[in-house]
Scaffold this active site. Structure first.
Site, mmCIF file in Angstrom:
data_model
loop_
_atom_site.group_PDB
_atom_site.id
_atom_site.type_symbol
_atom_site.label_atom_id
_atom_site.label_comp_id
_atom_site.label_asym_id
_atom_site.label_seq_id
_atom_site.Cartn_x
_atom_site.Cartn_y
_atom_site.Cartn_z
ATOM 1 N N HIS A 64 -5.467 2.497 -11.970
ATOM 2 C CA HIS A 64 -6.417 3.367 -11.302
ATOM 3 C C HIS A 64 -7.651 3.593 -12.157
ATOM 4 O O HIS A 64 -7.586 3.612 -13.382
ATOM 5 C CB HIS A 64 -5.778 4.726 -10.995
ATOM 6 C CG HIS A 64 -4.821 4.681 -9.859
ATOM 7 N ND1 HIS A 64 -3.789 5.580 -9.726
ATOM 8 C CD2 HIS A 64 -4.724 3.855 -8.783
ATOM 9 C CE1 HIS A 64 -3.108 5.313 -8.631
ATOM 10 N NE2 HIS A 64 -3.651 4.269 -8.052
ATOM 11 N N GLU A 71 -6.849 -3.989 8.660
ATOM 12 C CA GLU A 71 -6.025 -2.962 8.024
ATOM 13 C C GLU A 71 -6.045 -1.666 8.830
ATOM 14 O O GLU A 71 -5.013 -1.012 9.005
ATOM 15 C CB GLU A 71 -6.523 -2.700 6.593
ATOM 16 C CG GLU A 71 -6.372 -3.876 5.654
ATOM 17 C CD GLU A 71 -4.915 -4.236 5.411
ATOM 18 O OE1 GLU A 71 -4.084 -3.317 5.324
ATOM 19 O OE2 GLU A 71 -4.610 -5.436 5.318
ATOM 20 N N GLU A 77 -0.075 10.614 -13.876
ATOM 21 C CA GLU A 77 -0.231 9.406 -14.670
ATOM 22 C C GLU A 77 -1.242 9.676 -15.764
ATOM 23 O O GLU A 77 -1.882 10.733 -15.806
ATOM 24 C CB GLU A 77 -0.688 8.240 -13.794
ATOM 25 C CG GLU A 77 -2.024 8.455 -13.107
ATOM 26 C CD GLU A 77 -2.345 7.365 -12.100
ATOM 27 O OE1 GLU A 77 -1.419 6.722 -11.589
ATOM 28 O OE2 GLU A 77 -3.539 7.174 -11.812
ATOM 29 N N ILE A 118 -8.632 6.486 2.804
ATOM 30 C CA ILE A 118 -7.734 5.460 2.272
ATOM 31 C C ILE A 118 -8.502 4.452 1.412
ATOM 32 O O ILE A 118 -7.965 3.899 0.446
ATOM 33 C CB ILE A 118 -7.028 4.721 3.424
ATOM 34 C CG1 ILE A 118 -6.339 5.708 4.376
ATOM 35 C CG2 ILE A 118 -6.025 3.714 2.870
ATOM 36 C CD1 ILE A 118 -5.251 6.529 3.747
ATOM 37 N N THR A 119 -9.749 4.204 1.748
ATOM 38 C CA THR A 119 -10.572 3.180 1.103
ATOM 39 C C THR A 119 -10.549 3.297 -0.413
ATOM 40 O O THR A 119 -10.722 4.391 -0.969
ATOM 41 C CB THR A 119 -12.025 3.287 1.583
ATOM 42 O OG1 THR A 119 -12.050 3.242 3.009
ATOM 43 C CG2 THR A 119 -12.873 2.162 1.020
ATOM 44 N N GLU A 120 -10.356 2.166 -1.097
ATOM 45 C CA GLU A 120 -10.478 2.129 -2.549
ATOM 46 C C GLU A 120 -11.761 1.398 -2.934
ATOM 47 O O GLU A 120 -12.355 0.681 -2.132
ATOM 48 C CB GLU A 120 -9.271 1.439 -3.182
ATOM 49 C CG GLU A 120 -9.094 -0.009 -2.820
ATOM 50 C CD GLU A 120 -7.909 -0.636 -3.533
ATOM 51 O OE1 GLU A 120 -7.740 -0.401 -4.744
ATOM 52 O OE2 GLU A 120 -7.139 -1.381 -2.882
#
Length: 294
Positions: A249, A20, A211, A96-98
């Protein structure tokens, strides 16, 4: 102008040798972003299609002058990599990492605030940011967007793309697009990014996409009331979300009336922010506002 990134950005990427990381790094470079290096201690001295790989952030900054970091390393190591980048003097860090543990996120946030107050953290769990025609740092599909006068800030990556595309189809370009991420401890808030858009002469209209969960949108409403002179259009995802259920999320969870889409929309509308109920309606409102100002 733009906010946070431009043609002078020198980007280095932690995790550049992963699937990625390399894919999106090369996409960013193809867009025109100046990618100067990558970090992988096990592959220092190698390169990824001509981009040199270094052992650590200190060496990377010393050799390349990198002033922006993109973090693609796995969740257990991402916060440490971001902190190392800050210690090396990097001014902008985009994670960026989740899936980073909330405790690690909180520790990173507090350490940067205490020890590196001039370092800007975007994310974690975010799509990054794009200044059309100048630079792209992250995973935003840049081909959707063109340069213009609408600034977009969003908690959701997918909604960033959808709302940006709706605006593009309505004929609008963007000054910058910033995805702040949907985790419970974001490095930058709506307020942080809206303040930058307020000061940016290229940005004439601000679109914020929120959200359910938390009170970031309500806090933004209070800030907008006292500090923002430019028109703001809002969108809140989750009007039909069931109470107590996490939706996508980690930060998107409501309890009772707190954190609901209706409560957030009410707070924003009370300070003059028009809130669209769909992304298409957001673009329509934006068109009406900018058309009236023309």
């Amino acid at each position: 102008m733009s906010i946070l990134i431009d043609k002078d950005t020198k980007l280095a990427v932690a995790g550049i040798t992963g699937r990625e990381g390399s894919f999106h790094t090369l996409n960013n470079r193809a867009y025109g972003t100046n990618v100067v290096g990558g970090i992988n201690p096990k592959k220092a001295g190698e390169n990824v299609e001509g981009i040199p790989v270094f052992a650590n952030w200190a060496d990377t900054v010393a050799e390349t002058g990198a002033n922006a970091a993109m973090i693609f390393v796995p969740p257990p190591f991402a916060a440490a990599s971001a902190q190392e980048a800050a210690e090396a003097g990097v001014e902008l860090i985009v994670v960026i990492t989740e899936g980073i543990p909330a405790h690690d996120e909180l520790m990173l946030f507090n350490r940067l605030k205490r020890d590196h107050p001039n370092t800007r953290l975007i994310g974690p769990n975010c799509p990054g940011l794009l200044s059309p025609g100048k630079a792209n740092v992250g995973i935003i599909p840049a081909s959707f967007f063109k340069e213009g006068n609408v600034g977009v800030v969003s908690r959701s990556g997918t909604l960033t793309y959808q709302i940006g595309n709706e605006l593009a189809q309505a004929g609008f370009g963007n000054s910058s697009i910033v995805g702040i991420g949907g985790d419970p401890v974001p490095g930058s808030s709506f307020i942080d990014i809206i303040a930058l858009f307020e000061a940016d002469p290229q940005t004439e209209l601000i679109v914020m996409s929120g959200e359910i969960g938390g009170d970031a949108e309500e806090q933004a409403a209070a800030y907008i009331k006292d500090n923002v002179t430019k028109p703001v259009v809002g969108y809140i995802a989750g009007f039909t979300a069931p109470e107590g259920k996490t939706m996508g999320h980690a930060g998107a969870i409501v309890s009772g009336s707190a954190g609901t889409a209706a409560a957030k929309a009410e707070a924003l509308e009370a300070v003059g922010v028009q809130v669209g109920r769909t992304p298409t309606q957001v673009a329509k409102i934006a068109m009406e506002i900018l058309g009236a100002a023309a």
